[in-house]
Design a protein around this motif. Sequence first.
Motif, mmCIF file in Angstrom:
data_model
loop_
_atom_site.group_PDB
_atom_site.id
_atom_site.type_symbol
_atom_site.label_atom_id
_atom_site.label_comp_id
_atom_site.label_asym_id
_atom_site.label_seq_id
_atom_site.Cartn_x
_atom_site.Cartn_y
_atom_site.Cartn_z
ATOM 1 N N GLN A 668 -7.373 -3.043 -10.061
ATOM 2 C CA GLN A 668 -7.692 -1.598 -9.523
ATOM 3 C C GLN A 668 -8.797 -1.830 -8.716
ATOM 4 O O GLN A 668 -9.838 -2.383 -9.001
ATOM 5 C CB GLN A 668 -8.232 -0.859 -10.638
ATOM 6 N N ALA A 669 -8.820 -1.196 -7.687
ATOM 7 C CA ALA A 669 -9.614 -1.317 -6.359
ATOM 8 C C ALA A 669 -10.007 0.010 -5.613
ATOM 9 O O ALA A 669 -9.394 0.927 -5.945
ATOM 10 C CB ALA A 669 -9.285 -2.631 -5.511
ATOM 11 N N ARG A 670 -10.578 -0.195 -4.388
ATOM 12 C CA ARG A 670 -10.526 1.136 -3.494
ATOM 13 C C ARG A 670 -10.504 0.707 -2.299
ATOM 14 O O ARG A 670 -10.226 -0.544 -1.638
ATOM 15 C CB ARG A 670 -12.049 1.495 -3.755
ATOM 16 N N THR A 671 -10.015 1.611 -1.384
ATOM 17 C CA THR A 671 -9.877 1.412 0.011
ATOM 18 C C THR A 671 -11.354 2.158 0.782
ATOM 19 O O THR A 671 -11.356 3.437 0.293
ATOM 20 C CB THR A 671 -8.747 2.125 0.626
ATOM 21 N N ALA A 808 -16.274 7.625 -4.787
ATOM 22 C CA ALA A 808 -16.212 6.656 -5.687
ATOM 23 C C ALA A 808 -17.199 5.602 -5.349
ATOM 24 O O ALA A 808 -17.040 4.393 -4.832
ATOM 25 C CB ALA A 808 -14.764 6.000 -5.169
ATOM 26 N N ARG A 819 -16.991 -3.862 -3.743
ATOM 27 C CA ARG A 819 -16.675 -4.568 -4.831
ATOM 28 C C ARG A 819 -15.546 -5.549 -4.504
ATOM 29 O O ARG A 819 -14.921 -5.490 -3.363
ATOM 30 C CB ARG A 819 -15.921 -3.685 -6.025
ATOM 31 N N ASP A 822 -11.742 -4.653 -2.989
ATOM 32 C CA ASP A 822 -11.600 -3.552 -1.897
ATOM 33 C C ASP A 822 -11.148 -3.847 -0.891
ATOM 34 O O ASP A 822 -10.780 -5.030 -0.343
ATOM 35 C CB ASP A 822 -13.188 -3.086 -1.700
ATOM 36 N N VAL A 850 -14.438 6.967 0.709
ATOM 37 C CA VAL A 850 -13.679 5.859 -0.391
ATOM 38 C C VAL A 850 -12.458 6.351 -0.972
ATOM 39 O O VAL A 850 -12.716 7.786 -1.370
ATOM 40 C CB VAL A 850 -14.953 5.478 -1.204
ATOM 41 N N GLU A 851 -11.544 5.573 -0.987
ATOM 42 C CA GLU A 851 -10.148 6.047 -2.095
ATOM 43 C C GLU A 851 -9.766 5.204 -3.073
ATOM 44 O O GLU A 851 -9.956 3.848 -2.689
ATOM 45 C CB GLU A 851 -9.314 6.465 -1.014
ATOM 46 N N PRO A 852 -9.225 5.500 -4.002
ATOM 47 C CA PRO A 852 -8.834 4.589 -4.953
ATOM 48 C C PRO A 852 -7.535 3.905 -4.503
ATOM 49 O O PRO A 852 -6.734 4.553 -3.823
ATOM 50 C CB PRO A 852 -8.491 5.325 -6.185
ATOM 51 N N SER A 853 -7.521 2.605 -4.849
ATOM 52 C CA SER A 853 -6.139 1.698 -4.440
ATOM 53 C C SER A 853 -5.964 0.631 -5.742
ATOM 54 O O SER A 853 -6.744 0.502 -6.511
ATOM 55 C CB SER A 853 -6.281 0.984 -2.976
ATOM 56 N N VAL A 854 -4.775 0.099 -5.574
ATOM 57 C CA VAL A 854 -4.669 -0.933 -6.376
ATOM 58 C C VAL A 854 -3.911 -2.234 -5.553
ATOM 59 O O VAL A 854 -3.268 -2.122 -4.575
ATOM 60 C CB VAL A 854 -3.359 -0.698 -7.362
#
Length: 898
Positions: A668-671, A808, A819, A822, A850-854
Amino acid sequence: MTVVLFRHALRAIAESCGVPTALGGPAPAGRRFTVTVVGGKVVAESDTSARFRGNVLIVQEPASLNPNERARLHAAALILAGALQGPDTCFEFAGTEPPTLMSVTTVAGVQGSPTGVRFTATIAAGEPAARASSAPIGGVITRLEVPPEGSTRHHLGEGVLVRAGTALITVRVQAEDEERALAALRVALARTRLDGVANNLQLLRQCAADASFSAGLGSARDLDAIRYDPLAIEVIQPGMQTSVQDWQGRLGYWQVGVPPSGAMDDLALRLANRLVGNEAQAAGLEITLNGPTLRFHTASIICLTGAPFQATLDGQPCPWWRAVAVGAGAVLSIGPALKHGLRAVLAVRHGIDVPPYLGSRATFELGGFGGLQGRTLRAGDWLPLVRASPATDVAACPPPLPVADRPVYEAAWQIGVLEGPHAAPEFFTAADMAVLYATAWEVHHNSNRTGVRLIGPKPTWARRDGGEAGLHPSNIHDNAYAVGAIDFTGDMPILLGPDGPSLGGFVCPAVVVSAERWKLGQLRPGSTVRFVRMTSRDALRRQSDVARILGQTPPLGAPERQDPVGSSGATLHQNAPGPLRLTVRRSGDRYLLLEYGEAQLDLALRLRVHQLMAELERLRPEGIIDLTPGIRSLQIHHEPSILPQEQLLQLVIRLDAALPAIDQVAIQARTVHMPLSWDDPATQLATERYMRTVRADAPWCPSNLEFIRRINGLTSIDQVRDIVFGAEYLVMGLGDVYLGAPVATPLDPRHRLITTKYNPARTWTPQNAVGIGGAYLCVYGMEGPGGYQFVGRTVQVWKTWGDWQHPAPAGGSKPWLLRFFDRIRFYPVSSAELLRLREDPAGEGSGIRVEPSVFDWRSYQRFLADEAGSISAFRATQRVAFDAERARWEAQARTANS
């Protein structure tokens, strides 16, 4: 707005009303009061007698008066208000028999008299003991603790520049009677803290506790009788580079690029603290080359250690290596360093009371935090002390350090090292290593707390280049550094100091053993260094010697095997060949460097590092200080007296053998979308400065972008631009270089522009410059040296004070934005727009989205398989251009040597 009436007109009006005046003249004896009249009625009164040298400290409402005194004050105020026929007015009087008019001001928004008793104390800018000056009071607020009874317009991290006497914090308490209100005031002041801007808080606490204030002041001059000795040292002259440091510094943040800092000669500080009876971690002063002149405003016990400097106490020679009593008002003058050595240390009993940042009081000047406002001392600074120490406390201190136990300071130094992590035969030849130990390396003048540059012979190297990591054989895929490592940045070795980088892409053939690291702080330009190859047992014996001098228990005995196996002078363990083969390298006596697979960019290796790091974080074995991941590596910083190296090695081998396959990894990460000013003027300036001061004929000059185009076989700089803005960069490490700066690589191999790093490195890089080195992109977290090829500049990735405000956020009050894992996407902005965005580094106006990403490993593998043909063709073109550039360099070198 306050309006002061003309004195002569006011005096005439007051005299016509029968009210005596002292407007602009000497103030009569007695107490001071104010009476506020609104609409022809008295609405408030106060006692302002609590003054120190004329400045009001505490106001009491209502004043403690008998009925006759109150009646006289009110009558004088009302008759004056009637005669003036002006706006709402506040009258200041001296005494009550009769009241003498001192001043008149207009008022607005008046609070009425409280129910019970109210005290208002004003924490104001300026040290009360300082000499009178019209110069403004400035600083950065580094600690701000305001109780519920307090209020302030200021915030943590704010830069303040105000006139002396300007209110910084107002504390207001109220209770049913004077005794309870005064008790509440004392508690509230005790809970208040303001650091970074000189202020009167200590004086306020002292006055509120004074018996004369409790009993009721008889005069506005009563508090002038208080002996006010600030718990502080006044800096008369700052010296060349004097800073607050502690031992060990800030630990646990190496993985995000925060160096430990702390005393460069840590042995001198530890000994000085021991000799005044301090805890080892107490903060002291590190003095470099030319020392400060300091006035002690309170009785103290001090100790000077380290390289010998000229030093006098009130004009008489000051003893070294022992506790010395210093009286209030005494002046300690520290002059230049004498024959050998570079740094001295001053410890004060109980320590210097600057606020800790990330767990340490050590100054990290490049980052602008720790110590006194994150910088070296300046004339006019006030260093707060924890508490005073009378001369009798000397008897409680240890005896002077015997001469035989004092370090020896020389012009020709010998420093013990342990070989590794990157030695012969993989990176250096056997002859290179022999030269490393045989050479008397000269200390370069461009040396500092980040690193000590050394002048000497160039290595011949065991390989032609660094492959994907860069064109020079010193280049490797970025990994964590050990403090004290001999870091070859190109052909020049640098001894990495306590302010050095945590992560980088250069080889380190040896690391200074921890018991000898203090010597780095004493290497003066022009002196020489010979490295002495040690075994682990040698290092342990040196550590035992240091422990004995410090009066400590010697460290644990060495295990049966701690020295390398096989032909390498660095390898402690290596698994059987395989795509995820584990290699464990020694990196001094307090670090292990773990590497996975071959020396190539393979995201599978970074995922394996992630798995092992997560397992170590889950177990949290006692003795591990830092876990710092690199591209294909993990550095473990440990305390060998708690977790010996051999025990840690066996733990790592066992955990690695039990790790699951990486096929199921999904993180689980972010863009993170960030603005980028392409070929920004600040990066152009850095390149121009490099050409003027370092190397004008470098192949990457005058245009880094043209060099990137050429070495990658691209047709135009516009093609470089399209790739940079089209790429999605996966964050593989943080702290390259410093303070949360990411080292990232494009997920799409066709976006991996490969370059080499500057050789020698730049001496200056603008904050948040964006560059490419090897196959990696870095955002520089702060100004400093650097080696990546510039493409532009972006916004801040580190916020020293406060919280990130993005949708985020990084989490909690962590100062770093990014992080691990990312994904960074850049979008273009002009240089002018970037400057505007940089004014709001943590808020919605920063330009960061910031957006959530995987990151899913299986999906990524499918992408690589689908695009394999195109990826292969891109790499082939890139390889031809890379080889052509190397051939051009080799031809130029032959021509230069012919």
